[in-house]
Design a protein around this motif. Sequence first.
Motif, PDB file in Angstrom:
ATOM      1  N   GLU A  97      25.878  74.218  11.006  1.00 51.18           N
ATOM      2  CA  GLU A  97      26.546  73.050  11.582  1.00 51.18           C
ATOM      3  C   GLU A  97      27.151  73.473  12.914  1.00 51.18           C
ATOM      4  O   GLU A  97      27.994  74.380  12.971  1.00 51.18           O
ATOM      5  N   ILE A  98      26.698  72.821  13.973  1.00 50.83           N
ATOM      6  CA  ILE A  98      27.042  73.231  15.335  1.00 50.83           C
ATOM      7  C   ILE A  98      27.677  72.060  16.081  1.00 50.83           C
ATOM      8  O   ILE A  98      27.174  70.928  16.016  1.00 50.83           O
ATOM      9  N   GLU A  99      28.767  72.341  16.761  1.00 51.01           N
ATOM     10  CA  GLU A  99      29.417  71.350  17.613  1.00 51.01           C
ATOM     11  C   GLU A  99      29.133  71.696  19.071  1.00 51.01           C
ATOM     12  O   GLU A  99      29.160  72.869  19.451  1.00 51.01           O
ATOM     13  N   ALA A 100      28.856  70.681  19.889  1.00 48.40           N
ATOM     14  CA  ALA A 100      28.577  70.905  21.311  1.00 48.40           C
ATOM     15  C   ALA A 100      29.036  69.687  22.106  1.00 48.40           C
ATOM     16  O   ALA A 100      28.928  68.546  21.631  1.00 48.40           O
ATOM     17  N   ASP A 101      29.532  69.939  23.292  1.00 46.96           N
ATOM     18  CA  ASP A 101      29.962  68.854  24.174  1.00 46.96           C
ATOM     19  C   ASP A 101      28.740  68.286  24.898  1.00 46.96           C
ATOM     20  O   ASP A 101      28.514  68.527  26.087  1.00 46.96           O
ATOM     21  N   VAL A 102      27.922  67.562  24.125  1.00 52.44           N
ATOM     22  CA  VAL A 102      26.697  66.937  24.643  1.00 52.44           C
ATOM     23  C   VAL A 102      26.694  65.468  24.238  1.00 52.44           C
ATOM     24  O   VAL A 102      27.493  65.036  23.394  1.00 52.44           O
ATOM     25  N   ALA A 109      34.171  70.750  22.826  1.00 56.12           N
ATOM     26  CA  ALA A 109      33.461  71.936  22.350  1.00 56.12           C
ATOM     27  C   ALA A 109      32.677  72.549  23.509  1.00 56.12           C
ATOM     28  O   ALA A 109      32.436  71.893  24.526  1.00 56.12           O
ATOM     29  N   PRO A 110      32.260  73.811  23.391  1.00 54.75           N
ATOM     30  CA  PRO A 110      31.413  74.387  24.450  1.00 54.75           C
ATOM     31  C   PRO A 110      30.119  73.591  24.598  1.00 54.75           C
ATOM     32  O   PRO A 110      29.526  73.163  23.599  1.00 54.75           O
ATOM     33  N   LYS A 111      29.692  73.379  25.816  1.00 52.48           N
ATOM     34  CA  LYS A 111      28.448  72.649  26.064  1.00 52.48           C
ATOM     35  C   LYS A 111      27.264  73.334  25.382  1.00 52.48           C
ATOM     36  O   LYS A 111      26.343  72.679  24.878  1.00 52.48           O
ATOM     37  N   ALA A 112      27.281  74.663  25.378  1.00 54.19           N
ATOM     38  CA  ALA A 112      26.179  75.425  24.778  1.00 54.19           C
ATOM     39  C   ALA A 112      26.194  75.372  23.265  1.00 54.19           C
ATOM     40  O   ALA A 112      25.181  75.639  22.618  1.00 54.19           O
TER      41      ALA A 112
END
Length: 581
Positions: A326-331, A508-511
């Motif tokens: 489960e990954i969070e990203a600022d996308v 969250a980090p974009k990456a």
Amino acid sequence: MRANHPSQRRRLRAPSCLSSALVVALGLTSPTYAAPPAAAAAQPAAAAQPAAKPAAAQPATAAQPATAAQPGAKPGAAAPASASVSVMVPVEKYTLQNGLEVVLHEDHRTPVVAVNVWYHVGSKDEPKGKNGFAHLFEHLMFQGSKNVGEDMFFKYLERAGASERNGTTNADRTNYFETVPANELALVLWLESDRMGWLLDHANEETFASQRNVVKNERRQNYENAPYGLVPQFLRAAMFPANHPYHLLTIGTPEDLDAARMDDVRAFFKTFYAPNNATLVIAGDIDRDRAKELVHKYFSPIPKGAPPPVATKPDPGDLATEKRLEIEADVELPRVTISWVTPPHFAPGDAELDLVANVLSSGKTSRLYKRLVYDLQIAQDVFAGQSSSQLASTFQITATLKKGKSPEQALKLIDAELEKLRKAPPTQDEHERARAKLLSDLVFSMEQVTARANAINNYNQLAGDPGYFPKDVARYETATAADLQKATADFLPQGRRVIALVTPTPGAPKAGRLVKQSETAAPAAAKPAAAAAKPAAAAAKPAAAAPATGKPATAPAVKNPAVEKPAVEKPAAGTPAPKGG
């Protein structure tokens, strides 16, 4: 220098209607560069260039029709569309006394020559704590050597009229390639031999620090600051155990790059950049006798090294569960990626999975595109592909969803389509379309001599045969629809895979950042099929693991290249290479 961080395979493009009358005598070329004058900084004078080129390009073989390379050309009477394609890539392979493999491919259709050097070292071969060294060396190799000044490598090539010049790195190898006018072959061989034998005479702390910063900036740009940029790192770490050669990315970790020292660079060079861990391919408008003379002149003085510790044995790792990341990203858009460990390059199942990927996602009528993008309109794109590598491959499906759509819903829909393909083969139309597309990609990717030279090196390292191209074509021609169904069932099971679910999260980090990883045990009946798969050429090799280059297990003691002096000087500018008959 651009590194291909995922292990990538080059595909060839061919027509959708294939005929046995199409005989492809493939001789991909990349220009070669003539050596500069004795003064290293001096530019070759225009007058030194040969006054005339050959009157007309000659076909690679007398049997080849002049129009064979044209997509629509059909010499003579048309053959049935279902007939097989007749292909050949004539090569000559031999080995110097210092262990350097040389492969020559003669093709006089265009007055250029491609030089392609593979060092059989990639990120999989890096010592513990040295992640990123193979890629870092790709950069260092362009900065100068004993007789080539700082930043002069590309300048010599530009003056010689090079059309291609670069290097790439992946998990399995590092390659360097140049394509130049045919009369500049001597220059390229001089440049490549000087850095193979005497790079350390030039490399210093300043050059090392500069290129390390370049690599670190490349990581920041392509991974740490890119949307979804760190997802491949999370996937790779979950798919392969910590001690597996494919556990880390080729780009390198900031920690290992920061900890690197010049002594580490010297040790890496002496271990892996020896002639007995390299293969030189020369393809194009060459006279083979003259090419052999030049190879002997420039490469024979380089001392042989000890056998390098290069990983060659297939290793699927230990993925025996379904892992969820489960990954969070600022996308803006959610994304779901599913990955499996699959058979190595050229092993049984590898070509079949290429065809499966085509059935799933190539074109608007493909199963996943039609279901997710066209019918339900929950995704804006979907991709499936088999990324083939030496020890093990990966099959991946990625769907980028529309804003607000659920990754879990997309996952269920993808699984439903996969289950259909596990239970029943693709239709005849799906199978024929996929096969025609891959065969056409394969054939026409070999038209350019630069790509052909690289393909020859790829076949040499991974299949053990630089002339493997006809067998590569045959893999796709002989795969049946039932084979595709079996490959899906055997190699893409629901219980042994890694699923990455990316959720848009402001702040969250974009990456991306990994917030949770969970595992579900595979059904007891599930058996890792990929573990039993061996490369096509593996059966012919001895039981004991040997370097992929097939070189002797023992070698004379290593001499220090830094104290060796070339036995020959640079060639005169514009020295023409005689053409063969």
